[in-house]
Design a protein around this motif. Structure first.
Motif, short mmCIF file in Angstrom:
data_model
loop_
_atom_site.label_atom_id
_atom_site.label_comp_id
_atom_site.label_asym_id
_atom_site.label_seq_id
_atom_site.Cartn_x
_atom_site.Cartn_y
_atom_site.Cartn_z
N ALA A 1 44.77 44.28 39.15
CA ALA A 1 44.09 45.28 38.32
C ALA A 1 42.74 45.65 38.89
O ALA A 1 42.01 44.80 39.41
N ASN A 2 42.42 46.92 38.77
CA ASN A 2 41.12 47.43 39.17
C ASN A 2 40.08 46.94 38.16
O ASN A 2 40.27 47.07 36.95
N ALA A 3 38.99 46.38 38.64
CA ALA A 3 37.95 45.87 37.74
C ALA A 3 37.26 47.00 36.99
O ALA A 3 36.84 46.82 35.84
N ASP A 4 37.15 48.17 37.61
CA ASP A 4 36.39 49.28 37.03
C ASP A 4 37.31 50.42 36.67
O ASP A 4 37.59 51.30 37.50
N MET A 5 37.79 50.41 35.43
CA MET A 5 38.63 51.50 34.92
C MET A 5 38.03 51.96 33.60
O MET A 5 37.43 51.16 32.89
#
Length: 133
Positions: free
Chosen positions: A51-55
């Protein structure tokens, strides 16, 4: 084939990551938001998440915390993709429950090694369940 849930809000990055994961012999499952990913995890068959940390909305760290707090059918290995490489960002990701953190830009070999480590961990858990059941 082990399913890997990939959570990325950018469609091009999501597709590129899915292609890389598939080329490593895993079955990529797509989610464009943290909430969609959590809903998919509740089905119980996901054992690995990238998962992308910054969404926007539910970010990767929040998703990780939510997965860790919920009942699952086994351990979920969580790889967090982080735009920042500073120590505090890494500490925050690990504190949220991530098993490993990859600092972007993404290098396919590094991703493969993280996934292989996760597969070993999940394999140990599965083996222990068989031995102790």
């Amino acid at each position: 084939m082990l399913q890997v849930l990939i959570v990325q809000d950018d469609p091009q990055s999501l597709e590129a990551m899915c292609q890389a994961v598939a080329s490593f012999g895993y079955d990529p499952v797509r989610a464009g938001t943290g909430q969609a990913a959590f809903d998919r995890c509740k089905m119980g068959d996901i054992r690995m998440v990238i998962a992308n940390a910054d969404m926007p909305g539910m970010d990767g760290k929040s998703l990780c915390r939510l997965i860790r707090a919920s009942a699952t059918n086994g351990y979920v290995y969580f790889v967090l993709l982080n735009n920042a490489s500073d120590q505090q960002s890494i500490v925050d990701g690990l504190d949220a429950g991530a098993d490993s953190i990859i600092t972007l830009p993404l290098h396919p070999t590094e991703l493969r090694l993280h996934l292989n480590a996760g597969q070993r961990l999940i394999g140990l858990e599965s083996r222990d369940l068989i031995i102790f059941s």
